[in-house]
Scaffold this motif. Structure first.
Motif, short mmCIF file in Angstrom:
data_model
loop_
_atom_site.label_atom_id
_atom_site.label_comp_id
_atom_site.label_asym_id
_atom_site.label_seq_id
_atom_site.Cartn_x
_atom_site.Cartn_y
_atom_site.Cartn_z
N MET A 1 0.81 -1.22 0.00
CA MET A 1 0.00 0.00 0.00
C MET A 1 0.85 1.27 0.00
O MET A 1 0.33 2.36 -0.02
CB MET A 1 -0.93 0.02 1.20
N PHE A 2 2.16 1.11 0.01
CA PHE A 2 3.04 2.28 0.08
C PHE A 2 3.66 2.62 -1.26
O PHE A 2 4.76 3.17 -1.33
CB PHE A 2 4.12 2.04 1.14
N THR A 3 2.95 2.29 -2.32
CA THR A 3 3.33 2.71 -3.66
C THR A 3 2.10 3.31 -4.34
O THR A 3 0.97 3.07 -3.93
CB THR A 3 3.85 1.53 -4.50
N GLY A 4 2.36 4.08 -5.41
CA GLY A 4 1.25 4.67 -6.16
C GLY A 4 0.69 5.91 -5.50
O GLY A 4 1.42 6.71 -4.90
N LEU A 5 -0.61 6.09 -5.61
CA LEU A 5 -1.27 7.30 -5.12
C LEU A 5 -1.95 7.05 -3.78
O LEU A 5 -2.84 6.21 -3.67
CB LEU A 5 -2.32 7.78 -6.12
N SER A 6 -1.52 7.80 -2.76
CA SER A 6 -2.19 7.82 -1.48
C SER A 6 -2.90 9.16 -1.35
O SER A 6 -2.26 10.21 -1.31
CB SER A 6 -1.19 7.63 -0.34
N SER A 205 5.84 6.60 -4.20
CA SER A 205 4.44 6.99 -4.01
C SER A 205 4.32 8.49 -3.94
O SER A 205 5.30 9.22 -3.77
CB SER A 205 3.89 6.36 -2.72
N TRP A 206 3.08 8.93 -4.09
CA TRP A 206 2.73 10.35 -3.93
C TRP A 206 1.69 10.44 -2.83
O TRP A 206 0.59 9.90 -2.96
CB TRP A 206 2.19 10.90 -5.24
N TYR A 207 2.04 11.09 -1.73
CA TYR A 207 1.11 11.36 -0.64
C TYR A 207 0.44 12.69 -0.96
O TYR A 207 1.00 13.75 -0.73
CB TYR A 207 1.84 11.35 0.69
N SER A 208 -0.79 12.63 -1.48
CA SER A 208 -1.36 13.72 -2.25
C SER A 208 -2.53 14.42 -1.57
O SER A 208 -3.50 13.77 -1.15
CB SER A 208 -1.82 13.18 -3.61
N VAL A 209 -2.45 15.75 -1.54
CA VAL A 209 -3.58 16.57 -1.10
C VAL A 209 -4.64 16.65 -2.19
O VAL A 209 -5.82 16.38 -1.95
CB VAL A 209 -3.10 17.98 -0.72
N VAL A 210 -4.22 17.01 -3.41
CA VAL A 210 -5.20 17.17 -4.49
C VAL A 210 -5.90 15.85 -4.78
O VAL A 210 -7.09 15.83 -5.16
CB VAL A 210 -4.53 17.76 -5.74
N GLY A 211 -5.20 14.74 -4.59
CA GLY A 211 -5.81 13.44 -4.81
C GLY A 211 -6.97 13.17 -3.87
O GLY A 211 -7.84 12.34 -4.18
#
Length: 297
Positions: A1-6, A205-211
């Motif tokens: 779960m620590f890859t891709g978009l979070s 990964s990207w820990y994303s606000v906009v996401g």
């Protein structure tokens, strides 16, 4: 779960409490979009403004609404005892992982920061993501400190601050940190306007606000980087530059708060006092940007 978009959603909050229905709707929307994980109670989730009981409530709502999508729950607090209690609440709620920023009032020495993670990981049964956010916590992680913490049990990822804008410098930054930590620990970029640069530089990964509000555009950027299409990832980020400008000017939390209410996904106000939303002029500017980007509906 620590890859891709979070994706990190807003926690709609008033002085009367949490809007569970709106929050569940935001989380379910992310799960339907196919994000790789959901970050509940990050900075965008306003964790520092909520009581233990409210945070436990948010964790339960998030896990239920995520419908199988992994949920990472923020457990940062000023005292180790509070962090341990929040970690237990998150695990009881069914969180797949926890996110820990070392909150401060008195400045923390490196050994004190390490001791916090050592004490917490000793009690955890789920993975932990280290939240390196000096702009908010005023804790500045050295690579040596990251290396010590990354070797603790349960540490699975590091959420790093924005990478340098120059792609070569970003690659050097990520590669340097990579040499210090176990291969089992992933690196995730934050600071949305640097996400494409960070992913292209080797972040996992990207820990994303906009996401947390616009998962489709965040997923498009993330998937482009994952398949090695660096030019498309950069182009996807460049298209969002008007939104990044607002993030840098007003703070991403306030921008996402206004955007969520404009889209009818939350009520108004949705931030805990003393936080205020955008001014009318700034809100008008945001709506113009969202309309131009095709994100207004």
């Amino acid at each position: 779960m620590f890859t891709g978009l979070s994706a990190f959603p807003l926690t709609p909050t008033t002085e009367s409490g949490i809007d569970d229905r709106a929050y569940a709707g935001l989380v379910a929307r992310l799960a339907r979009a196919g994000v790789d994980s959901i970050g509940a109670l990050g900075s965008t989730g306003g964790y520092a403004y909520l009581s233990r009981e409210q945070r436990a409530q948010v964790a339960r709502v998030a896990v239920d609404a995520a419908d199988g999508t992994p949920v990472m729950v923020g457990i940062g607090a000023l005292r180790t005892a509070q962090v341990l209690a929040l970690a237990e609440d998150a695990q009881q709620a069914g969180a797949s992982a926890v996110l820990l920023a070392p909150m401060t009032y008195q400045p923390l020495a490196e050994d004190e920061v390490f001791g916090l993670y050592e004490d917490v990981t000793r009690e955890l049964s789920v993975p932990l993501c280290v939240y390196d956010n000096p702009g908010t916590t005023h804790v500045h992680f050295t690579d040596e400190l990251h290396a010590r913490i990354a070797r603790l049990p349960q540490v699975a990822s590091i959420k790093i601050p924005p990478v340098p804008a120059d792609p070569a410098a970003a690659r050097t930054r990520v590669a340097t940190l990579r040499t210090q930590i176990p291969a089992t620990v992933t690196i995730g970029v934050s600071g949305d306007w640097t996400a494409a640069t960070g992913l292209n530089a080797g972040c996992d990964s990207w820990y994303s606000v906009v996401g947390g509000l616009f998962p489709d555009v965040a997923l498009a950027l993330t998937r482009a980087a994952q398949r090695g299409d660096t030019a498309e990832a950069v182009a996807a980020s460049d298209r969002l530059e008007p939104l990044w400008q607002l993030f840098r000017q007003y703070g991403s939390l306030r921008v996402m708060s206004a955007a969520a209410s404009h889209l009818g996904l939350t009520g108004e106000p949705n931030l805990p006092l003393p936080l205020h939303g955008l001014s009318p002029d700034a809100r008008h500017g945001l709506i113009t940007v969202l309309t131009t980007l095709g994100l207004a509906s």
